[in-house]
Design a protein around this motif. Structure first.
Motif, PDB file in Angstrom:
ATOM      1  N   ALA A 182     -15.321   6.773  12.261  1.00  0.00           N
ATOM      2  CA  ALA A 182     -13.858   6.894  12.252  1.00  0.00           C
ATOM      3  C   ALA A 182     -13.191   6.161  10.993  1.00  0.00           C
ATOM      4  N   PRO A 183     -12.286   6.614  10.681  1.00  0.00           N
ATOM      5  CA  PRO A 183     -11.319   6.262   9.427  1.00  0.00           C
ATOM      6  C   PRO A 183     -10.643   4.863   9.836  1.00  0.00           C
ATOM      7  N   THR A 184     -10.543   3.988   8.796  1.00  0.00           N
ATOM      8  CA  THR A 184      -9.644   2.962   9.114  1.00  0.00           C
ATOM      9  C   THR A 184      -8.184   3.448   8.931  1.00  0.00           C
ATOM     10  N   PHE A 185      -7.168   3.040   9.565  1.00  0.00           N
ATOM     11  CA  PHE A 185      -5.888   3.492   9.466  1.00  0.00           C
ATOM     12  C   PHE A 185      -5.001   2.709   9.982  1.00  0.00           C
ATOM     13  N   ALA A 186      -3.688   2.957   9.576  1.00  0.00           N
ATOM     14  CA  ALA A 186      -2.587   2.080  10.254  1.00  0.00           C
ATOM     15  C   ALA A 186      -1.252   3.061  10.277  1.00  0.00           C
ATOM     16  N   TYR A 187      -0.558   2.852  11.098  1.00  0.00           N
ATOM     17  CA  TYR A 187       0.889   3.503  11.320  1.00  0.00           C
ATOM     18  C   TYR A 187       1.908   2.450  10.673  1.00  0.00           C
ATOM     19  N   LEU A 188       2.815   3.054   9.794  1.00  0.00           N
ATOM     20  CA  LEU A 188       3.692   2.146   9.261  1.00  0.00           C
ATOM     21  C   LEU A 188       5.018   2.931   9.467  1.00  0.00           C
ATOM     22  N   ARG A 189       6.190   2.278   9.282  1.00  0.00           N
ATOM     23  CA  ARG A 189       7.387   2.448   9.252  1.00  0.00           C
ATOM     24  C   ARG A 189       8.159   2.426   7.912  1.00  0.00           C
ATOM     25  N   ASP A 190       8.968   3.303   7.286  1.00  0.00           N
ATOM     26  CA  ASP A 190       9.749   2.845   6.032  1.00  0.00           C
ATOM     27  C   ASP A 190      10.865   2.410   6.450  1.00  0.00           C
ATOM     28  N   PRO A 191      11.567   1.649   5.645  1.00  0.00           N
ATOM     29  CA  PRO A 191      12.989   1.003   5.694  1.00  0.00           C
ATOM     30  C   PRO A 191      14.117   1.844   6.698  1.00  0.00           C
ATOM     31  N   SER A 192      14.008   3.241   6.624  1.00  0.00           N
ATOM     32  CA  SER A 192      14.760   3.861   7.493  1.00  0.00           C
ATOM     33  C   SER A 192      14.307   4.229   8.621  1.00  0.00           C
ATOM     34  N   GLY A 193      12.733   3.687   9.038  1.00  0.00           N
ATOM     35  CA  GLY A 193      12.493   3.939  10.739  1.00  0.00           C
ATOM     36  C   GLY A 193      11.496   5.092  10.670  1.00  0.00           C
ATOM     37  N   ASN A 194      11.297   5.837   9.665  1.00  0.00           N
ATOM     38  CA  ASN A 194      10.502   7.096   9.798  1.00  0.00           C
ATOM     39  C   ASN A 194       8.743   6.439   9.860  1.00  0.00           C
ATOM     40  N   GLN A 195       8.249   7.050  10.816  1.00  0.00           N
ATOM     41  CA  GLN A 195       6.740   6.536  11.052  1.00  0.00           C
ATOM     42  C   GLN A 195       5.996   7.475  10.234  1.00  0.00           C
ATOM     43  N   PHE A 196       4.645   7.209   9.622  1.00  0.00           N
ATOM     44  CA  PHE A 196       3.808   7.656   9.047  1.00  0.00           C
ATOM     45  C   PHE A 196       2.390   6.909   8.899  1.00  0.00           C
ATOM     46  N   GLY A 197       1.414   7.813   8.626  1.00  0.00           N
ATOM     47  CA  GLY A 197       0.337   6.803   8.638  1.00  0.00           C
ATOM     48  C   GLY A 197      -0.481   6.835   7.321  1.00  0.00           C
TER      49      GLY A 197
END
Length: 129
Positions: A107-122
């Motif tokens: 499985a890949p190493t991964f993280a969920y982040l949010r940009d300063p506007s609150g948009n989530q991406f991985g």
């Protein structure tokens, strides 16, 4: 198939409580096919890799949530260092939602982040070959 370059959108995921319905919708709309043996299949997770007609390999996945998380779609950016990218995102005003630095074999190493506007991406790094 060539590997995507770091810093590019290299995967997407559709998380849904109705994976069969999503498979039917997207399959008919875009002529996508699905492989039920995606990452996590060995642990009982419902994860189906998505392949576009004529593509060399998978480009995304449908994650059957069983209603445990809200339905959503997210894009993933390939990075060389997930933990370093998380630290950089925080320095730039973003936040880390969750990190998965040891998800298990294959499985890949991964993280969920949010940009300063609150948009989530991985962000992710593929598993070692």
């Amino acid at each position: 198939m060539t590997n995507p370059a770091p810093g590019t959108v290299a995967w997407f995921e559709i998380a849904t409580s109705d994976p069969d319905g999503a498979e039917k919708f997207y399959g008919n709309l875009f002529d996508w096919t699905f492989d039920p043996d995606g990452p996590g299949a060995s642990s009982g997770m419902d994860y189906r890799n998505i392949k576009a007609s004529g593509a060399d390999g998978s480009m995304g996945g449908i994650y059957g949530t069983d209603g445990q998380v809200p339905d959503h779609a997210v894009f993933y950016i390939l990075v060389a260092d997930v933990e370093g990218t998380c630290a950089d995102a925080e320095q730039l005003g973003g936040s880390v939602v969750s990190k998965h630095l040891d998800p298990g074999p294959g499985a890949p190493t991964f993280a969920y982040l949010r940009d300063p506007s609150g948009n989530q991406f991985g962000v992710f790094t593929p598993p070692a070959a």
